[in-house]
Write an enzyme that holds these catalytic residues in place. Sequence first.
Site, PDB file in Angstrom:
ATOM      1  N   SER A  64       4.666  23.298  -0.631  1.00  0.00           N
ATOM      2  CA  SER A  64       4.410  24.540  -0.044  1.00  0.00           C
ATOM      3  C   SER A  64       3.161  25.256  -0.554  1.00  0.00           C
ATOM      4  O   SER A  64       1.930  24.466  -0.005  1.00  0.00           O
ATOM      5  CB  SER A  64       5.505  25.603  -0.708  1.00  0.00           C
ATOM      6  OG  SER A  64       5.741  26.929  -0.097  1.00  0.00           O
TER       7      SER A  64
ATOM      8  N   ASP B  83       9.926  24.874   4.308  1.00  0.00           N
ATOM      9  CA  ASP B  83       9.544  24.772   2.938  1.00  0.00           C
ATOM     10  C   ASP B  83       9.885  23.925   2.115  1.00  0.00           C
ATOM     11  O   ASP B  83      11.047  23.543   1.818  1.00  0.00           O
ATOM     12  CB  ASP B  83       9.487  26.242   2.203  1.00  0.00           C
ATOM     13  CG  ASP B  83       8.667  26.523   0.967  1.00  0.00           C
ATOM     14  OD1 ASP B  83       8.544  25.599   0.343  1.00  0.00           O
ATOM     15  OD2 ASP B  83       7.743  27.522   0.965  1.00  0.00           O
TER      16      ASP B  83
END
Length: 269
Positions: free
Chosen positions: A41, A179
């Site tokens: 991320s 993510d």
Amino acid sequence: MSTALVLGGGGPLGIAWEAGLLTGLARRGGLARPDRVVGTSAGSVVGATLAAGLDLTALPEKTSRPLTLAPNASADIEPLMTLAAEEAGPAEKLARIGEYALAAETVTESGYLGLPLFAAFAGVPWPDTFRCTALDISTRRLRVWDANTGPGLATALAASCAVPGLFPPVTVNGAKHIDGGVLSPLNAALGAGHDHVVVVSCFTLTGPGAAEIDQLRPGGSQVTLIEPSQDFLILSDFGTGVMNTAHVPDAYQAGLRQSGTMPAQLPPA
């Protein structure tokens, strides 16, 4: 001695804080070029920047703009955090988060991929030392991409940063990805096999997060864990406000300050 650097997720504030931290360490000669850089991320953007030899100091400007969201959408990640905290088995929990990601009203995928933060990596060769994580919604498995297995660097970073509920899942080889921090904000196990593992977390680690670190040591790795300073914790509202881009400049400065309190060299000579 081989070194792995693991950079965890933490939204725009995490990008700024990690960029400040690594910039400060580099200025002091405190972190030699790692043999492996693992990014999840926010950490994927910072890690790719570092591994590609690009300018870390440019990241705060790229992340200080208001988030590009769907009309009337908010940057509140509380619904996602509630899903992640539910009492359910891992498969059921990931299924719910995947459904939430697919059903959310977001900007278009093409619009998301075109954001300046990711577009800046278009055409940048994938660094040999870099690894990037994302979660495949259909298989509920973590994907770990490298120079041989990953899509274009810009697409991989966008997928790794695709926070469910805020941004659209990213399509890679026909599969939707979200993510890479959904399973773990760190994915610290990907640093295994190196003599020294430097783990940078945007959150104070407890429970499963701390257990990830402990699991590295029996394999013989020396682990240095860098957790956020009190300054950053306050700016990020102790994790719930990591998407608040208004605090990006301050988060970068917090990282710079924290680097000055750390040992002169990581890993130790």
